[in-house]
Motif scaffolding. Sequence first.
Motif, short mmCIF file in Angstrom:
data_model
loop_
_atom_site.label_atom_id
_atom_site.label_comp_id
_atom_site.label_asym_id
_atom_site.label_seq_id
_atom_site.Cartn_x
_atom_site.Cartn_y
_atom_site.Cartn_z
N ASP A 16 0.79 -1.23 0.00
CA ASP A 16 0.00 0.00 0.00
C ASP A 16 0.82 1.29 0.00
O ASP A 16 0.26 2.36 0.10
N ARG A 17 2.14 1.18 -0.12
CA ARG A 17 2.95 2.40 -0.16
C ARG A 17 4.28 2.12 -0.86
O ARG A 17 4.69 0.99 -1.02
N THR A 18 4.91 3.21 -1.26
CA THR A 18 6.22 3.14 -1.90
C THR A 18 7.15 4.10 -1.18
O THR A 18 6.75 5.22 -0.85
N TYR A 19 8.36 3.65 -0.94
CA TYR A 19 9.39 4.50 -0.34
C TYR A 19 10.44 4.79 -1.41
O TYR A 19 10.93 3.87 -2.07
N SER A 38 5.14 7.48 -0.36
CA SER A 38 3.98 7.78 -1.19
C SER A 38 2.94 6.70 -0.94
O SER A 38 3.23 5.51 -1.03
N LYS A 39 1.72 7.15 -0.62
CA LYS A 39 0.66 6.22 -0.27
C LYS A 39 -0.61 6.62 -1.01
O LYS A 39 -0.99 7.79 -1.00
N GLY A 40 -1.26 5.65 -1.63
CA GLY A 40 -2.50 5.93 -2.35
C GLY A 40 -3.62 6.33 -1.41
O GLY A 40 -3.63 5.97 -0.23
N THR A 41 -4.58 7.07 -1.94
CA THR A 41 -5.76 7.47 -1.17
C THR A 41 -6.98 6.76 -1.75
O THR A 41 -6.88 6.03 -2.73
N GLU A 42 -8.12 7.02 -1.14
CA GLU A 42 -9.36 6.44 -1.65
C GLU A 42 -9.76 7.07 -2.98
O GLU A 42 -10.51 6.48 -3.74
N ASP A 43 -9.29 8.29 -3.24
CA ASP A 43 -9.53 8.94 -4.53
C ASP A 43 -8.60 8.33 -5.56
O ASP A 43 -7.38 8.42 -5.43
N GLU A 44 -9.15 7.71 -6.57
CA GLU A 44 -8.37 7.03 -7.61
C GLU A 44 -7.33 7.97 -8.21
O GLU A 44 -7.65 9.08 -8.62
#
Length: 83
Positions: A16-19, A38-44
């Motif tokens: 669920d994230r990238t470093y 960097s982490k994704g959100t619920e907004d695509e």
Amino acid sequence: MGQRGEVFSTRFVTNDRTYFFNVKENYKGDMYLNIVESKGTEDEGRYIRQSIIVYPEDLGEFIREFQKSVDYMKVHASKKTEN
């Protein structure tokens, strides 16, 4: 000098994230380390990004304190799995 001042970059990807570990160079030629999560959100397509900058003169102490924290986590995480 690389794109946006980047001279070296590597990354570590989890579920669920990238470093990102970016070595950058400023306009004077001084290098520094930029660590980004960097982490994704619920907004695509949208991401939350957080970063810290570590300058060369601070790297030794930064690494020492980072290693202390990692060592602590290793000891205490293994105690939790034993219980």
